[in-house]
Enzyme design. Structure first.
Site, PDB file in Angstrom:
ATOM      1  N   GLY A  72      44.742  66.867  44.673  1.00  0.00           N
ATOM      2  CA  GLY A  72      43.983  66.724  43.432  1.00  0.00           C
ATOM      3  C   GLY A  72      42.795  67.670  43.349  1.00  0.00           C
ATOM      4  O   GLY A  72      42.525  68.248  42.289  1.00  0.00           O
ATOM      5  N   THR A  73      42.098  67.842  44.451  1.00  0.00           N
ATOM      6  CA  THR A  73      40.895  68.684  44.436  1.00  0.00           C
ATOM      7  C   THR A  73      41.269  70.117  44.059  1.00  0.00           C
ATOM      8  O   THR A  73      40.628  70.744  43.210  1.00  0.00           O
ATOM      9  CB  THR A  73      40.208  68.632  45.817  1.00  0.00           C
ATOM     10  OG1 THR A  73      39.835  67.269  46.067  1.00  0.00           O
ATOM     11  CG2 THR A  73      38.980  69.514  45.883  1.00  0.00           C
ATOM     12  N   ASN A 147      38.930  56.635  38.561  1.00  0.00           N
ATOM     13  CA  ASN A 147      39.203  56.189  39.929  1.00  0.00           C
ATOM     14  C   ASN A 147      38.352  55.015  40.379  1.00  0.00           C
ATOM     15  O   ASN A 147      38.715  54.302  41.298  1.00  0.00           O
ATOM     16  CB  ASN A 147      39.019  57.360  40.910  1.00  0.00           C
ATOM     17  CG  ASN A 147      37.702  58.062  40.741  1.00  0.00           C
ATOM     18  OD1 ASN A 147      37.364  58.512  39.648  1.00  0.00           O
ATOM     19  ND2 ASN A 147      36.933  58.153  41.802  1.00  0.00           N
ATOM     20  N   SER A 195      48.072  64.049  42.724  1.00  0.00           N
ATOM     21  CA  SER A 195      47.933  64.108  44.176  1.00  0.00           C
ATOM     22  C   SER A 195      48.866  63.082  44.822  1.00  0.00           C
ATOM     23  O   SER A 195      48.824  61.897  44.475  1.00  0.00           O
ATOM     24  CB  SER A 195      46.481  63.788  44.536  1.00  0.00           C
ATOM     25  OG  SER A 195      46.318  63.758  45.927  1.00  0.00           O
ATOM     26  N   ALA A 196      49.699  63.542  45.771  1.00  0.00           N
ATOM     27  CA  ALA A 196      50.750  62.681  46.328  1.00  0.00           C
ATOM     28  C   ALA A 196      50.235  61.426  47.039  1.00  0.00           C
ATOM     29  O   ALA A 196      50.835  60.363  46.950  1.00  0.00           O
ATOM     30  CB  ALA A 196      51.620  63.499  47.285  1.00  0.00           C
ATOM     31  N   HIS A 197      49.102  61.563  47.754  1.00  0.00           N
ATOM     32  CA  HIS A 197      48.685  60.403  48.577  1.00  0.00           C
ATOM     33  C   HIS A 197      48.193  59.219  47.756  1.00  0.00           C
ATOM     34  O   HIS A 197      47.993  58.127  48.275  1.00  0.00           O
ATOM     35  CB  HIS A 197      47.657  60.818  49.648  1.00  0.00           C
ATOM     36  CG  HIS A 197      46.268  61.101  49.153  1.00  0.00           C
ATOM     37  ND1 HIS A 197      45.242  60.208  49.334  1.00  0.00           N
ATOM     38  CD2 HIS A 197      45.731  62.169  48.518  1.00  0.00           C
ATOM     39  CE1 HIS A 197      44.119  60.721  48.833  1.00  0.00           C
ATOM     40  NE2 HIS A 197      44.400  61.913  48.332  1.00  0.00           N
ATOM     41  N   THR A 233      52.646  79.918  52.086  1.00  0.00           N
ATOM     42  CA  THR A 233      53.908  79.286  52.477  1.00  0.00           C
ATOM     43  C   THR A 233      53.915  77.824  52.041  1.00  0.00           C
ATOM     44  O   THR A 233      52.948  77.095  52.259  1.00  0.00           O
ATOM     45  CB  THR A 233      54.088  79.389  54.010  1.00  0.00           C
ATOM     46  OG1 THR A 233      54.025  80.773  54.352  1.00  0.00           O
ATOM     47  CG2 THR A 233      55.404  78.797  54.473  1.00  0.00           C
ATOM     48  N   CYS A 318      35.593  59.682  48.180  1.00  0.00           N
ATOM     49  CA  CYS A 318      35.020  60.985  48.533  1.00  0.00           C
ATOM     50  C   CYS A 318      33.509  60.922  48.592  1.00  0.00           C
ATOM     51  O   CYS A 318      32.857  61.896  48.924  1.00  0.00           O
ATOM     52  CB  CYS A 318      35.433  62.032  47.502  1.00  0.00           C
ATOM     53  SG  CYS A 318      37.176  62.048  47.264  1.00  0.00           S
TER      54      CYS A 318
END
Ligand code: PLP
Length: 369
Positions: A72-73, A147, A195-197, A233, A318
């Site tokens: 996300g960041t 959030n 963001s996946a997490h 990569t 955060c």
């Protein structure tokens, strides 16, 4: 027996077992660099292609509009810094995540003019507020869901206003994707961060949706990965894990949401007798419960809950070193005698009714002392 009750899913959520399983081959047996021309690389290249399609389908995008990032960041920074050449004018809100607020601050240092819209007491950014402030803006960035308090914003209406004035629209959807239906076509946003997490995928991977035709500078210089826009990569295992987790969350979304909204009611009912305010309004993310207790200290509650084996938060993960009242709680105007006593409980798919009753009992014990 559980080691602890985890009720901080908005900070991060447990990796799903199927995502973990899907990731493993790309870390060991099929570890090839997807950019190499030999046949060993083909499977990794195909896995990235398939994951991009899965993610695009989950949010109503085309696969060539999905750009993989480290989370996300990175997605937020890219959207804000990559679309606005200074001098420019940006509109955002007072309740954005620090990644958006600090990206805007960095743009201000370079000469940009940034306006911060005020939310209502429920945390809503009203379209009228945007209309009043929009003149000459080149970018509008308003989060899809907050959030800390969970409020869902009227993105569709906000987007229409931005476009009517020729501005691009970015939405930080990090807390929304995988939890509420997200369809980029009906939202109308030009860019959307995820963001996946936050949706049971791995940490350190995410994506930025960039609407076809939206002009954005490459994030950094390097190879030709991600159509030359985001060199480096690819995190093949992370990308596959993210796609697996998102698909799984989308498939069970309405069932999970129904259960979590039920748990919210159970929790609030079990807190009767305590003097508190619930923040975030009616239209909020499932399972995000932001409460301000009169005359209490959110930080003390968090530590007492920790001693009882329960993980909750006082606000943004955060910003856990900052023990002051959060910028979101300040912006929505929680009365001073309640503001210091603010906590966030964020329930996830793994939480049970028993967890909720235990959390309420623990809060009652702590707060009635
Ligand atoms: N935006 C919002 C709304 C968030 O809640 C977070 C994480 O807490 C981020 C951005 C940053 O995401 P990441 O942890 O993937 O960098």
């Amino acid at each position: 027996m559980k080691r602890y009750i985890y009720a901080d899913n908005a900070a991060t959520a447990k990796l799903s077992s199927s995502a973990l399983e899907a990731m493993l081959p790309w870390l060991q047996s099929d570890f090839a660099n997807p950019s190499q021309p030999y046949s060993f690389s083909r499977a990794a290249k195909a896995a990235i292609k398939e994951s991009r399609q899965v993610i695009a389908d989950c949010i109503g995008a085309s696969s060539d509009e999905i750009f993989f990032t480290s989370g996300g960041t990175e997605s937020d920074n890219w959207a804000i810094k990559g679309t606005t050449a200074v001098p420019c004018s940006i509109i955002t809100s007072e309740i954005e995540h620090h990644t958006v607020l600090n990206s805007c601050k960095a743009m201000t240092a370079g000469g940009a003019n940034v306006k911060y819209l005020k939310p209502t007491r429920d945390g809503v950014i009203l379209p009228d507020e945007l209309e009043k402030n929009i003149s000459a803006a080149s970018l509008v960035s308003i989060m899809l869901a907050n959030n800390e308090i969970g409020t869902i914003q009227p993105i569709c209406e906000l987007c229409k206003i931005a476009h009517a004035h020729g501005a691009l629209f970015h939405t930080d959807a990090v807390q929304a994707v995988g939890h509420i239906p997200v369809d980029v076509k009906s939202l109308g946003a030009d860019m959307l961060s995820a963001s996946a997490h936050k949706f049971n995928g791995p940490k350190g991977v995410g994506f930025l949706y960039i609407k076809s035709g939206a002009r954005i500078l490459p994030l950094h210089d390097g190879g030709s990965q991600e159509s030359g826009k985001r060199a480096g990569t690819e995190n093949v295992a992370g990308i596959v894990g993210m796609a697996t987790a998102l698909k799984e969350n989308c498939e069970r979304m309405s069932e999970t949401a129904k259960r979590l909204y039920g748990y919210e009611k159970l929790l609030i009912d079990n807190l009767s007798g305590l003097d508190f305010i619930r923040n975030g309004g009616e239209n909020h993310l499932p399972g995000v419960i932001n409460l301000s207790f009169k005359g209490a200290s959110g930080e003390a509650i968090l530590h007492r809950m920790d001693l009882k084996g329960i993980c909750i938060s006082t606000g943004s993960a955060c910003d856990s070193v900052n023990t002051q009242v959060s910028h979101v709680v300040r912006a929505i105007g929680v009365p001073e005698e309640y503001a210091q006593g603010t906590i966030r409980i964020s329930l996830g798919a793994d939480n049970t009714e028993e967890d909720v009753v235990t959390i309420a009992k623990a809060l009652k014990q702590i707060l009635s002392r």
